[in-house]
Design a protein around this motif. Sequence first.
Motif, short mmCIF file in Angstrom:
data_model
loop_
_atom_site.label_atom_id
_atom_site.label_comp_id
_atom_site.label_asym_id
_atom_site.label_seq_id
_atom_site.Cartn_x
_atom_site.Cartn_y
_atom_site.Cartn_z
N SER A 198 0.85 -1.19 0.00
CA SER A 198 0.00 0.00 0.00
C SER A 198 0.89 1.23 0.00
O SER A 198 1.94 1.26 0.65
N LEU A 199 0.48 2.24 -0.75
CA LEU A 199 1.25 3.48 -0.85
C LEU A 199 1.29 4.19 0.50
O LEU A 199 0.30 4.25 1.21
N GLY A 200 2.48 4.68 0.84
CA GLY A 200 2.64 5.38 2.11
C GLY A 200 2.98 4.49 3.28
O GLY A 200 3.04 4.95 4.42
N ALA A 201 3.20 3.21 3.01
CA ALA A 201 3.52 2.27 4.09
C ALA A 201 4.73 1.43 3.74
O ALA A 201 4.83 0.89 2.64
N CYS A 202 5.67 1.33 4.68
CA CYS A 202 6.84 0.46 4.55
C CYS A 202 6.80 -0.53 5.71
O CYS A 202 6.15 -0.31 6.72
N SER A 203 7.50 -1.63 5.54
CA SER A 203 7.50 -2.63 6.62
C SER A 203 8.85 -3.32 6.71
O SER A 203 9.62 -3.34 5.75
N VAL A 204 9.08 -3.88 7.88
CA VAL A 204 10.27 -4.69 8.10
C VAL A 204 9.85 -5.85 8.99
O VAL A 204 8.97 -5.70 9.85
N ALA A 205 10.42 -7.04 8.76
CA ALA A 205 10.00 -8.22 9.49
C ALA A 205 11.15 -9.20 9.64
O ALA A 205 12.10 -9.19 8.84
N VAL A 206 11.04 -10.07 10.65
CA VAL A 206 12.06 -11.09 10.90
C VAL A 206 11.35 -12.41 11.15
O VAL A 206 10.17 -12.45 11.51
N PRO A 207 12.05 -13.54 10.97
CA PRO A 207 11.42 -14.84 11.19
C PRO A 207 11.45 -15.28 12.66
O PRO A 207 12.30 -14.85 13.44
N VAL A 208 10.49 -16.12 13.00
CA VAL A 208 10.51 -16.86 14.26
C VAL A 208 10.83 -18.30 13.88
O VAL A 208 10.05 -18.96 13.20
N MET A 209 12.00 -18.78 14.29
CA MET A 209 12.49 -20.08 13.86
C MET A 209 12.26 -21.14 14.93
O MET A 209 12.36 -20.86 16.13
N ARG A 226 13.90 4.90 6.35
CA ARG A 226 15.15 5.59 6.02
C ARG A 226 16.05 5.80 7.22
O ARG A 226 17.27 5.72 7.12
N THR A 227 15.46 6.07 8.39
CA THR A 227 16.30 6.40 9.55
C THR A 227 16.24 5.35 10.66
O THR A 227 17.22 5.18 11.39
N ASP A 228 15.12 4.63 10.78
CA ASP A 228 14.94 3.76 11.95
C ASP A 228 15.00 2.27 11.64
O ASP A 228 14.72 1.45 12.52
N ARG A 229 15.36 1.90 10.43
CA ARG A 229 15.30 0.49 10.08
C ARG A 229 16.11 -0.39 11.02
O ARG A 229 15.62 -1.41 11.51
N ASP A 230 17.36 -0.02 11.27
CA ASP A 230 18.22 -0.86 12.11
C ASP A 230 17.66 -1.00 13.52
O ASP A 230 17.72 -2.09 14.11
N ARG A 231 17.11 0.07 14.05
CA ARG A 231 16.53 0.02 15.40
C ARG A 231 15.31 -0.91 15.41
O ARG A 231 15.12 -1.69 16.35
N LEU A 232 14.49 -0.83 14.37
CA LEU A 232 13.31 -1.67 14.30
C LEU A 232 13.69 -3.14 14.13
O LEU A 232 13.08 -4.02 14.75
#
Length: 249
Positions: A198-209, A226-232
């Motif tokens: 969806s426009l205006g939305a970015c996401s980041v995710a990790v697996p549960v193994m 752009r600025t908070d990816r590593d923290r997230l």
Amino acid sequence: MAGNTSHPGASVTSRVLAVLGAFDADHRALTLTQIADRAGIPVPTAHRLVRELAGGGALERRDHGTYVVGQLLWDLGLLAPSQAGLREIASPFLHDIYGATLATVHLAVREGAEVLYIARLSGHQSVPVVSTVGSRLPMHCTGVGKVLLAFAPAEIQQQVFGNLTRVTAYTITQPGRLEHELGRVRETGFAQTHEEMSLGACSVAVPVMASGTAVASVGIVVRSLRTDRDRLVAALTVAAKGIERSIGP
């Protein structure tokens, strides 16, 4: 044919189960005639059963005359030990992520070639989020979906590669490009999207193994990475590891 009950003596219960069994991953929306055919029952019988199931919330009638699985079955499905247990285990960790980020937080699992959202905490930011608890979305254009796809069996990956629907102008629809990105997910341990669902939305995710398999994915939806990816990613990783320890070997 799913749940054939055309033989004499079939009980009402078996016919109801046959009607519900007519739906599967490849048949999510069916007409009344299709339900009757796949259930192996006469159309008048299917009409009566479908009407009662729709009245009780087990099925839902769409405007164009087809039927889909209703909210009641989803609510019952959440009581199944596997999903209920995972939601319960993950809940405190999801709230930790939410408390640290105030962003929309997701817990999702793979169901066939789609991603199924089983928990969501809504964020404070005004970010367009199309997912709801119980919704199924494409794997190739969602953060939690990409993570699960990266660790999915080869046959599931090929199924997804063969149907890369464009949702926005930024959706990845080239199999080679997506395959390269999934390799990066396996290498780095996280997936990201930039306005692909969806426009205006970015996401980041990790697996549960668990036992070398991605049993779930936790993700965050924000306006920008752009600025908070590593923290997230760090917050998600801590949560995922906590869920993994709670699940056990």
